[in-house]
Design an enzyme around this catalytic site. Structure first.
Site, PDB file in Angstrom:
ATOM      1  N   ASP A   1      53.414 -39.337 -21.901  1.00 39.89           N
ATOM      2  CA  ASP A   1      53.436 -38.664 -23.197  1.00 39.89           C
ATOM      3  C   ASP A   1      52.320 -39.286 -24.041  1.00 39.89           C
ATOM      4  O   ASP A   1      51.833 -40.383 -23.761  1.00 39.89           O
ATOM      5  CB  ASP A   1      54.803 -38.797 -23.882  1.00 39.89           C
TER       6      ASP A   1
HETATM    7  C1  NOJ Z   1      54.262 -35.768 -27.961  1.00 38.31           C
HETATM    8  C2  NOJ Z   1      55.469 -34.988 -27.551  1.00 38.31           C
HETATM    9  O1  NOJ Z   1      56.542 -35.866 -27.332  1.00 38.31           O
HETATM   10  C3  NOJ Z   1      55.255 -34.131 -26.326  1.00 38.31           C
HETATM   11  O2  NOJ Z   1      56.374 -33.332 -26.117  1.00 38.31           O
HETATM   12  C4  NOJ Z   1      54.025 -33.308 -26.491  1.00 38.31           C
HETATM   13  O3  NOJ Z   1      53.856 -32.472 -25.379  1.00 38.31           O
HETATM   14  C5  NOJ Z   1      52.836 -34.235 -26.676  1.00 38.31           C
HETATM   15  N1  NOJ Z   1      53.055 -35.054 -27.859  1.00 38.31           N
HETATM   16  C6  NOJ Z   1      51.526 -33.512 -26.835  1.00 38.31           C
HETATM   17  O4  NOJ Z   1      51.435 -32.973 -28.090  1.00 38.31           O
END
Ligand code: NOJ
Length: 871
Positions: free
Chosen positions: A277
């Site tokens: 993530d």
């Molecule tokens: C953080 C989020 O937790 C995740 O779900 C998302 O896909 C990514 N950022 C990218 O924006």
């Protein structure tokens, strides 16, 4: 490209002031993050063979720097991953959100996951997936960063539950699998996220001062609840997976060898690639060894300094021998094979939009100090007629909780008084707040990265006004201090909301989770309902909400005649509601979670968010298997409205039979050995493969995988001499394993999906006025006297009928697989059928977890109606 939401998110904007400071609680005994090495090679599953052999041919031509380049994003705001253009492998565009294409123009803002789950309609869930996939393809993305099944919805206050499909593993699993199928059939790689335990937002992220919280989950609970939707997604062939920000059992998910190598890649046989993530990646070599394949968005924890844990550092680590070339080859092959698997080598469109600006021209390197400009937006309209699917999902999700005296539907000739700002679109515009991080006007989605821009928002008040000549709208959340006494027949519709989102933003004191508002309606919505009911004889409440609410201060008021949950309807919030309010369509949504009478009807571990602690916050799953209705049933607590509850304007009868299909053994038959995987040289490559190209013009903050000649030569000298060994983690090994007995195919041992029993259910509309659709839900009750504690009933399958006219009937079939009748045995490390040898499972059929009147017995093959529900 999916970076916009992270601007404020990088440093975990949790409010410390609001929290109670307690001493650090260490990971409790018994919760272990065991080492699992090495990372299993991808490519051994037959259905991926062709993609892997194409990948092998391409990867074997790549230089070291090309390989490391494609394993990382090129930096926050820069967009996309690195490429190997020389060989035709492009920069890949990874884009949010779970409900559409985020940060883009001319797209559909679909209803959120929680709304989609509330339809309990497999065909619609799949159709939404197809439409989302088409939109991603039309915008030229490669990877759809959804669906989200983690959080599963363990905590009613959790901030991102609404991105997923509801607080039950099977509902999440089936909805995710259908979404993945729909998306991937369009040649877009879906991402199952977040692995795992991201059940609250606050304290989720590692930062220089504090590790992300540790979700402490025991092995059986992991398998039977939280992993279940991931397993089903892998079984559906999902192409990528995203690790969670938090830790599990004390080890960060982005470098958790047991979760990535052991569970995901070996036991579940995942063949795609695993990404971190955003900004959660906290190490270089360790995460590579633990099975991470892609580092997103490329930067270290603190972005925008041009530093990365991989890129040039990964090149160096391979040259100096710390990361075996074998591991890098597997990472790269997994990424390239997934790209081939979904046909992205054939005419896949390139991205035609920018997340950073809506202008035609913009910065080509948005994070750079000085960047050239050029065209970045082509304004491609990808909406087609997807509003129809969006509307149908929004409509068929609407859940009628209460309808006293069959007060609903309304007629269009009555005088309507509408209260609540949520009836009308935000006057500043539906996209006025970045990442929808405000709750103003109609609430169509939560906030954070899981959103899309509205092309328009069809709000309830406009749709109501289209049908009813006599409407008075009080665009306020406080009951007007002077209000003429309404006539006894006047009807008031009161709109209330509850919002939540990602921890990157704080909205009205809520740090992502509903830590401030809790389960109360926002903006004093409950008081608005109460005050309205003091004046009006007939009150209808419409809730736009991310999850359960505390309805107790007004739900029993006889003047509150009807209650409808719209959940989060997306752009089609108006017509979808009007169709239900005025009876064009009977409501057919069902609750994807339970609504309790008191928040503390759940144990503390579920009811409350973990507050601040020095060191690592500990979130221990002490309730084990017992979340949502599983807990309430065990404790014999009657909720206000149970999981699966949802009324219609008509009634249905259910008539079931049960057929035995595949006889079951205690454990699944022995798995087949793994197939072969690509073979490459394991020699450390020459240092020259990582040298900067002559005369290359670097852009600051853009992340590259090349090294200065000296650095590359020095690293290579260390690697070749084999003298300086990395301090490898305990249990580290490079010998590939045959894989566990519970594995053997995508998702696990293929026999887990053998159909054990089939239950055809004939549903009849027994009403005489309204047509309607029925939800058929199948819950399993395990045999008595088995040596495992099991929840009273557990959802295992569901189906929905078409629209049935009065008197009409349809037969739908629900199925139970071997896995549905198994428990995870922590000693055997396998799925065990505790009822083997003809013990009685009862398959309860009904329309809610507490409305189960038909029982089918697996031992006698008999079904009986009119039974007393087991809960
Ligand atoms: C953080 C989020 O937790 C995740 O779900 C998302 O896909 C990514 N950022 C990218 O924006």
């Amino acid at each position: 490209m999916a970076y916009r939401s992270l601007v404020l998110g990088a440093f975990a904007s949790t409010s410390l002031a609001a929290s109670v400071v307690t001493p650090r609680d260490p990971v409790p005994p018994g919760f272990v993050a065991a080492p699992y090495y090495p990372a299993p090679h991808g490519g051994w599953v037959a259905s991926w063979e062709e993609a892997y052999s194409k990948a092998e041919a391409l990867v074997s031509q790549m230089t070291l720097a090309e390989k490391t380049n494609i394993t990382s994003g090129i930096g926050i705001f820069m967009g996309n991953t690195g490429s190997a253009e020389r060989l035709g492998f492009p920069r890949m565009c990874l884009q949010d959100s779970a409900l559409g294409v985020s940060s883009a123009d001319n797209v559909t803002a679909f209803p959120a996951g929680i709304t989609t789950g509330a339809t309990f309609d497999k065909k619609l869930i799949y159709a939404r997936g197809v439409a989302i996939g088409e939109e991603h393809r039309g915008k030229g993305t490669n990877v759809y960063l959804g669906p989200s099944v983690g959080p599963l919805g363990r905590k009613p206050l959790g901030g991102r539950n609404w991105e997923g499909f509801g607080s039950d593993p099977v509902l999440q699993a089936k909805a995710a699998a259908l979404t993945i199928k729909g998306v991937q059939e369009q040649g877009i790689i879906a991402t199952i996220k977040h692995l795992i335990g991201n059940e609250q937002e606050m304290y989720r992220m590692y930062n220089p001062f504090q590790p992300g919280y540790s979700a402490n989950i025991d092995d059986r609970t992991l398998h039977e609840l939280y992993l279940w939707p991931f397993a089903e997604s892998v079984h559906a062939g999902v192409g990528s997976a995203m690790t969670a920000y938090n830790a599990v059992n004390g080890s960060a998910c982005s470098q958790h060898s047991y979760l990535i190598n052991g569970i995901l890649k070996d036991e579940l046989g995942f063949q795609g690639f695993v990404m971190s993530d955003w900004l959660s990646h906290i190490s270089g070599v360790d995460s590579a060894l633990a099975g991470l394949d892609m580092n997103m968005p490329g930067d270290t924890n603190i972005p925008l300094f041009g530093f990365s844990n991989w890129h040039y550092e990964l090149s160096r680590s391979v040259l100096n021998g710390s990361v075996p070339l074998d591991r890098l080859n597997d990472m790269v092959t997994r990424i390239v094979a997934t790209w081939y698997k979904f046909g992205q080598d054939r005419d896949h469109p390139r991205p035609n939009f920018s997340s950073n600006t809506r202008d035609r021209d913009g910065l080509l390197y948005p994070a750079a100090l000085f960047s050239p400009k050029g065209q970045v937006n082509w304004f491609v309209n990808v909406q087609a007629d997807h509003y129809l699917i969006a509307r149908e999902v929004a409509q068929d999700a609407i859940t009628l909780l209460k309808n006293n005296g069959s007060f609903l539907p309304l007629t269009t000739s009555q005088s309507l008084h509408v209260f609540g700002t949520a009836a009308q679109v935000n006057p500043d515009g539906p996209n006025a707040c970045m990442n929808r991080a405000c709750n103003k006007g109609t609430l169509g989605m939560g906030w954070g990265s899981g959103v899309a821009d509205y092309p328009y928002l069809d709000d309830p008040i406009s749709a109501i006004r289209k049908r009813v000549p006599d409407v008075k709208f009080f665009n306020t959340d406080g009951f007007p201090w002077f209000h003429p006494t309404p006539s006894p027949d006047d009807v008031a519709i009161v709109f209330i909301t509850s919002d939540a989102g990602e921890n990157s933003f704080t909205v009205e004191g809520n740090n992502g989770d509903r830590n401030s508002a809790k389960l109360a309606a926002w903006h004093n919505g409950d008081e608005l309902v109460r005050k309205t009911a003091e004046k009006y004889n007939n009150v209808i409440v419409v809730a736009q909400t991310v999850g359960p609410l505390d309805l107790e201060s007004w739900i029993d008021n006889p003047r509150v005649k009807g209650v409808l949950f719209q959940h989060l309807p997306g752009q089609e919030a108006g017509e979808s509601l009007a169709n239900i309010l005025f009876g064009d369509v009977s409501p057919s949504g069902h609750l994807p979670y339970s609504i309790t009478k008191r928040a503390n009807d759940f144990p503390d571990s579920i009811a409350n968010l973990r507050g601040f602690a020095f060191g690592q916050v500990q979130d221990t799953y002490s309730e084990g298997l017992y979340i949502d209705y599983r807990w309430l049933n065990k404790e014999k607590i009657r909720p206000r409205f149970a999981f699966g509850h949802g009324l219609s304007y008509t009634n249905f009868s259910f008539d079931a039979t049960i057929e035995s299909v595949t006889p079951l053994s205690l454990v699944p038959p022995a798995r087949a050995p793994k197939g072969s995987t690509p073979v490459y040289s394991t020699e450390i490559p020459p240092a020259s493969e990582a040298y900067w190209p002559e005369g290359f013009n670097r852009i600051w903050r853009y992340l590259y995988s090349w090294l200065n000649k000296n650095d590359a030569d020095n690293a290579y000298a260390v690697g070749i001499a084999g003298v300086k060994k990395y301090n490898y983690p305990a249990g580290y090994s490079t010998a590939q394993k045959p894989g566990p007995a519970a594995g053997g195919g995508e998702g696990g041992n293929p026999a887990l999906w053998d159909i054990a029993f089939r239950v055809p259910v004939t549903v009849k509309n027994t009403g005489d006025t309204f047509s309607g659709r029925a939800s058929v839900q199948a819950y399993v009750q395990y045999p008595e006297g088995i040596p495992y504690d099991t929840p009273v009933v557990q959802l295992r399958d569901f189906e929905k009928t078409r629209v049935l006219a009065p008197g009409e009937e349809e037969t739908v079939t629900v199925e139970l697989t071997r896995k549905d009748l198994s428990v995870w045995d922590t000693e055997l490390q396998n799925w065990v059928v505790p009822g083997v040898g003809g013990k009685r499972y009862t398959v309860w059929i009904g329309e809610a977890s507490d409305r189960l009147f038909t029982a089918c017995y697996t031992d006698t093959g008999v079904c009986e109606g009119g039974r007393v529900p087991p809960v």
